[in-house]
Design a protein around this motif. Sequence first.
Motif, PDB file in Angstrom:
ATOM      1  N   GLY A  53       0.964  -1.038   0.323  1.00  0.00           N
ATOM      2  CA  GLY A  53       0.104  -0.020  -0.133  1.00  0.00           C
ATOM      3  C   GLY A  53       0.897   1.272  -0.347  1.00  0.00           C
ATOM      4  O   GLY A  53       0.243   2.383   0.043  1.00  0.00           O
ATOM      5  N   MET A  54       1.875   1.282   0.181  1.00  0.00           N
ATOM      6  CA  MET A  54       3.063   2.227   0.378  1.00  0.00           C
ATOM      7  C   MET A  54       3.640   2.475  -1.236  1.00  0.00           C
ATOM      8  O   MET A  54       3.234   1.863  -1.439  1.00  0.00           O
ATOM      9  CB  MET A  54       4.314   2.605   1.050  1.00  0.00           C
ATOM     10  N   TRP A  86       5.249   9.580   7.172  1.00  0.00           N
ATOM     11  CA  TRP A  86       6.609   8.762   6.854  1.00  0.00           C
ATOM     12  C   TRP A  86       7.314   7.566   5.835  1.00  0.00           C
ATOM     13  O   TRP A  86       7.724   8.052   5.823  1.00  0.00           O
ATOM     14  CB  TRP A  86       7.094   8.187   8.435  1.00  0.00           C
ATOM     15  N   LEU A  87       6.102   7.008   5.737  1.00  0.00           N
ATOM     16  CA  LEU A  87       6.383   6.048   4.326  1.00  0.00           C
ATOM     17  C   LEU A  87       6.217   6.560   2.824  1.00  0.00           C
ATOM     18  O   LEU A  87       6.423   6.255   2.180  1.00  0.00           O
ATOM     19  CB  LEU A  87       5.768   4.808   4.693  1.00  0.00           C
ATOM     20  N   ARG A  88       5.533   7.973   2.840  1.00  0.00           N
ATOM     21  CA  ARG A  88       5.516   8.315   1.486  1.00  0.00           C
ATOM     22  C   ARG A  88       6.914   9.221   1.193  1.00  0.00           C
ATOM     23  O   ARG A  88       6.176  10.040   0.030  1.00  0.00           O
ATOM     24  CB  ARG A  88       3.952   9.371   1.662  1.00  0.00           C
ATOM     25  N   ALA A  89       7.913   9.266   1.418  1.00  0.00           N
ATOM     26  CA  ALA A  89       9.237  10.283   1.151  1.00  0.00           C
ATOM     27  C   ALA A  89       9.313  10.090  -0.281  1.00  0.00           C
ATOM     28  O   ALA A  89       9.720   8.491  -0.337  1.00  0.00           O
ATOM     29  CB  ALA A  89       9.901   9.767   2.704  1.00  0.00           C
ATOM     30  N   PRO A  90       9.875  10.532  -1.570  1.00  0.00           N
ATOM     31  CA  PRO A  90      10.512  11.926  -1.031  1.00  0.00           C
ATOM     32  C   PRO A  90       8.879  12.704  -1.152  1.00  0.00           C
ATOM     33  O   PRO A  90       8.544  11.823  -1.712  1.00  0.00           O
ATOM     34  CB  PRO A  90      10.618  12.301  -1.967  1.00  0.00           C
ATOM     35  N   TYR A  91       9.013  13.917  -0.830  1.00  0.00           N
ATOM     36  CA  TYR A  91       7.885  14.419  -0.759  1.00  0.00           C
ATOM     37  C   TYR A  91       7.219  16.017  -1.947  1.00  0.00           C
ATOM     38  O   TYR A  91       8.145  15.921  -2.590  1.00  0.00           O
ATOM     39  CB  TYR A  91       7.917  15.406   0.548  1.00  0.00           C
TER      40      TYR A  91
END
Length: 505
Positions: free
Chosen positions: A145-146, A412-417
């Motif tokens: 899911g990430m 927190w697991l969706r980097a980079p932004y």
Amino acid sequence: MPHRAVPPTHRWKRRFLILFALTVVLPATVVLWLVGRFGGDSPVDYADPVEHFKYGSTGGEHEMGFPYWIWRALPEVCGHLLPGKGYASLGMLYETNPDGSLKDLPVGTSKRRYQGVDRVFVNCAVCHTSTVRTAPDQPPLLVAGMPAALFNMQGFETFFFNCAADPKFSKEYLIPEIQRQGADLDLLDRYVVYPLAIGIMRDRVLALKGRFDWVYRQQPWGPGRVDTFNSAKVIFNFPMDHLPPEEFDAPADFPSIWLQRPRREPRPMELHWDGNNTDMTERNKSAAFGTGTTPPTLDVHRIRRVEEWILETEPPPFTRLFPVDAALAARGAPIYKEYCADCHGASGRDFSGDQVGRVTPLAQIGTDRRRLDSYTYTLAVNQATLYADYPWRFTQFRKTHGYANMPLDGIWLRAPYLHNGSVPSLRDLLEPAARRPAVFWRGNDVFDPVKVGFVSNLPEAGGKPFFRFDTTQPGNGNGGHEGRAYGTELPADDKAALVEFLKTF
């Protein structure tokens, strides 16, 4: 003894039986055998919803599926066209079996028996699963899911295009490699089915290569990104050689797909990076085109299983791998409420806020516009023709003029932004654009729990090179989301507290 003549009626019956056998029984037997051998349509199914997400079919194998043994053989036969060893060098992930051996297919691929051949192609998880590690020598945690921060979609596509154009994409090279890998092909498979399949697949991939040749002229996307809607324009025969420059080079990060129900209820949010659709099922069916489906081949039942899973599934907490400073996070809570909650929700599970799931005009947010400009009014009109005469014809796609404010669950697991992945960490995002890294490296799954992002200051690790991300290139701009309203003018201590609070999401 005198020869006894066969009565005419007996001769007629015998001839009739022979004729019947030759004209009816034998053809019927052959037809039944052919139906049994080449008929049927049976995907591999999984009872567990997470396993179904990782390995279940969306229907793409019908049109785009590679015969299983060709899929297995290509990384060996065309290994000189890969950046490293096998599909893993493109960022695809392999789980282990109970005995410690690697599974034969990577996460994000599915298998279906169709037209007498096991076929393989990608599914939703290839873009929405990745790994995270606490240190280089620690085992990776796979998170379904990430965003697929390691997967190089552009490299995946061009590998097949380049391999199909290579002389080694032929039965003379592939069949021996298939046999070397232990395939138990019968004589029909060995001398008829697979040689034909190799020729057909080569022609199909080369035809796609001709339609996607624009990909070679783009700036490298790097891992974790895809030029979504320029790829979609190929479906509608847009003149890709003549796109306006402002539509070109528009890669965006793969998004996370957790907690979709609160994005749909009590009010539907504006989905995709630019908020161009408010209907989750339309969004999902549109995304399924990336897995090789077409309106007639979409596996609606199995897509629905994925939809049901993503309604409720949640991201893992930060504390699964790292501690949170509770006192510092508590200090950051009111800062978040003042600067962020209205657009991004009260918390990582409470998505309430006046502007959550709404589009902020580009003039206000100021982030790179290429992704927004790549989605045109003309494309929206064309999308309305998809699934014509189906109950689920697209009706909600629209052109917008900004980017959608997203909830921050599992941030927190969706980097980079930012939508184009141009800022490596949350701490960097709280700096003005001039102080954000102008160059950094993507493709590392080792996590920095202080800055909250993947380690991005190393060009390689353990002999593995990472992707050099240059924010000066078209589509890669790291500006925007800055100024007093976005917290970039806060004191350093307040920024640290805000980041600590975001770890609780």
